[in-house]
Design a protein around this motif. Structure first.
Motif, mmCIF file in Angstrom:
data_model
loop_
_atom_site.group_PDB
_atom_site.id
_atom_site.type_symbol
_atom_site.label_atom_id
_atom_site.label_comp_id
_atom_site.label_asym_id
_atom_site.label_seq_id
_atom_site.Cartn_x
_atom_site.Cartn_y
_atom_site.Cartn_z
ATOM 1 N N TYR A 160 -2.885 8.905 -2.125
ATOM 2 C CA TYR A 160 -4.041 8.880 -1.234
ATOM 3 C C TYR A 160 -4.509 10.300 -0.953
ATOM 4 C CZ TYR A 160 -2.575 4.081 -0.164
ATOM 5 O OH TYR A 160 -2.226 2.760 -0.248
ATOM 6 N N PRO A 184 0.798 -1.230 0.000
ATOM 7 C CA PRO A 184 0.000 0.000 0.000
ATOM 8 C C PRO A 184 0.830 1.279 0.000
ATOM 9 C CG PRO A 184 -0.015 -0.998 2.167
ATOM 10 C CD PRO A 184 0.690 -1.954 1.252
ATOM 11 N N VAL A 185 2.070 1.166 0.450
ATOM 12 C CA VAL A 185 2.944 2.339 0.454
ATOM 13 C C VAL A 185 3.903 2.165 -0.725
ATOM 14 C CG1 VAL A 185 4.584 3.710 1.770
ATOM 15 C CG2 VAL A 185 2.762 2.481 2.960
ATOM 16 N N ALA A 223 -8.605 0.123 7.207
ATOM 17 C CA ALA A 223 -7.174 -0.156 7.014
ATOM 18 C C ALA A 223 -6.479 1.003 6.332
ATOM 19 C CB ALA A 223 -7.020 -1.444 6.190
ATOM 20 N N THR A 224 -7.096 1.566 5.311
ATOM 21 C CA THR A 224 -6.508 2.686 4.576
ATOM 22 C C THR A 224 -6.446 3.918 5.462
ATOM 23 O OG1 THR A 224 -7.387 1.767 2.521
ATOM 24 C CG2 THR A 224 -6.635 4.035 2.455
ATOM 25 N N GLN A 241 -6.097 4.075 8.661
ATOM 26 C CA GLN A 241 -4.966 3.931 9.613
ATOM 27 C C GLN A 241 -3.637 4.134 8.896
ATOM 28 O OE1 GLN A 241 -5.549 0.075 11.379
ATOM 29 N NE2 GLN A 241 -6.797 0.917 13.038
ATOM 30 N N LEU A 242 -3.550 3.676 7.662
ATOM 31 C CA LEU A 242 -2.323 3.779 6.889
ATOM 32 C C LEU A 242 -1.959 5.233 6.607
ATOM 33 C CD1 LEU A 242 -0.182 2.242 5.057
ATOM 34 C CD2 LEU A 242 -1.806 2.607 3.209
#
Length: 156
Positions: free
Chosen positions: A117, A110-111, A150-151, A153-154
Motif C-alpha cells: 500500500y 487485506p493484510v 476502508a483502505t 482506515q486499514l
C-alpha cells in the motif's frame, strides 16, 4: 470545448435534460430537426455546450474515483484543494484484481505479504474538474468511496 462530447448512449439517457436545455435556447423539436439537417455545425456546437454542462455538473459532485487493473488498484479522494491517492499493488502474479474470486480474497485478506500500500496527496496542478476528467478518460470510474475509506482506515 472543455471536456468531450457525450456519447450517443449518454445523450439518449439524458434526452429529457437535453430537451430542456434546447428549450432554454428557445429551440423546439421541429427547429432542432431542421438545425441538425441544415446546420450540422450549429447542432454540434449545441451538443458540445450541453456536454460541457453535464460534465461540469458530474465532475463537481465527484468525490471518489477508482481504477482497478490486473495487479494494481488506484483509489482517489477528490477534495476541493487536493487529491489523495491510495495505490494498492498486488505482488502475487497468480492472482488478479480483475478476477472476482481473487478480488474477494483481497477483501478478506487485506493484510497479506503479497499486497503493498502507498498513500500520497497532491494539490491540483490545474483546474480540479479537468484533472478528475483526465483520470476518468484514463479508465477511472466514479465511486462512493467505500473501498477508499476502508483502505484508508486499514493503512493508518
Amino acid at each position: 470545448m472543455k471536456y468531450r462530447q457525450l456519447t450517443k448512449e449518454q445523450l439518449l439517457e439524458l434526452h429529457e435534460e437535453f430537451a430542456k436545455f434546447l428549450a432554454t435556447q428557445q429551440i423546439d423539436v421541429k427547429e432542432w430537426k431542421t438545425i441538425k439537417v441544415e446546420k450540422p455545425e450549429v447542432a454540434d456546437e449545441e451538443l458540445n455546450i450541453f456536454s460541457d454542462l453535464v460534465w461540469e455538473d458530474v465532475l463537481s459532485k465527484t468525490k471518489y474515483l477508482e481504477h482497478i487493473s490486473k495487479n494494481d488498484i488506484n483509489l482517489f479522494k477528490c477534495s476541493s484543494k487536493e487529491i489523495i491517492r491510495i495505490y494498492i499493488k498486488l505482488n502475487d502474479t497468480t492472482k488478479s484484481f480483475l478476477d472476482t474470486n481473487d478480488f474477494n480474497w483481497f477483501l478478506k485478506n487485506p493484510v497479506n505479504d503479497s499486497i503493498d500500500y502507498f498513500k500520497a496527496s497532491k494539490k491540483y496542478a490545474e483546474e480540479r474538474n479537468l484533472e478528475i476528467f483526465k483520470l476518468i478518460e484514463m479508465g477511472s470510474v466514479i465511486s462512493k468511496g467505500d473501498l477508499f475509506k476502508a483502505t484508508s482506515q486499514l493503512i493508518q
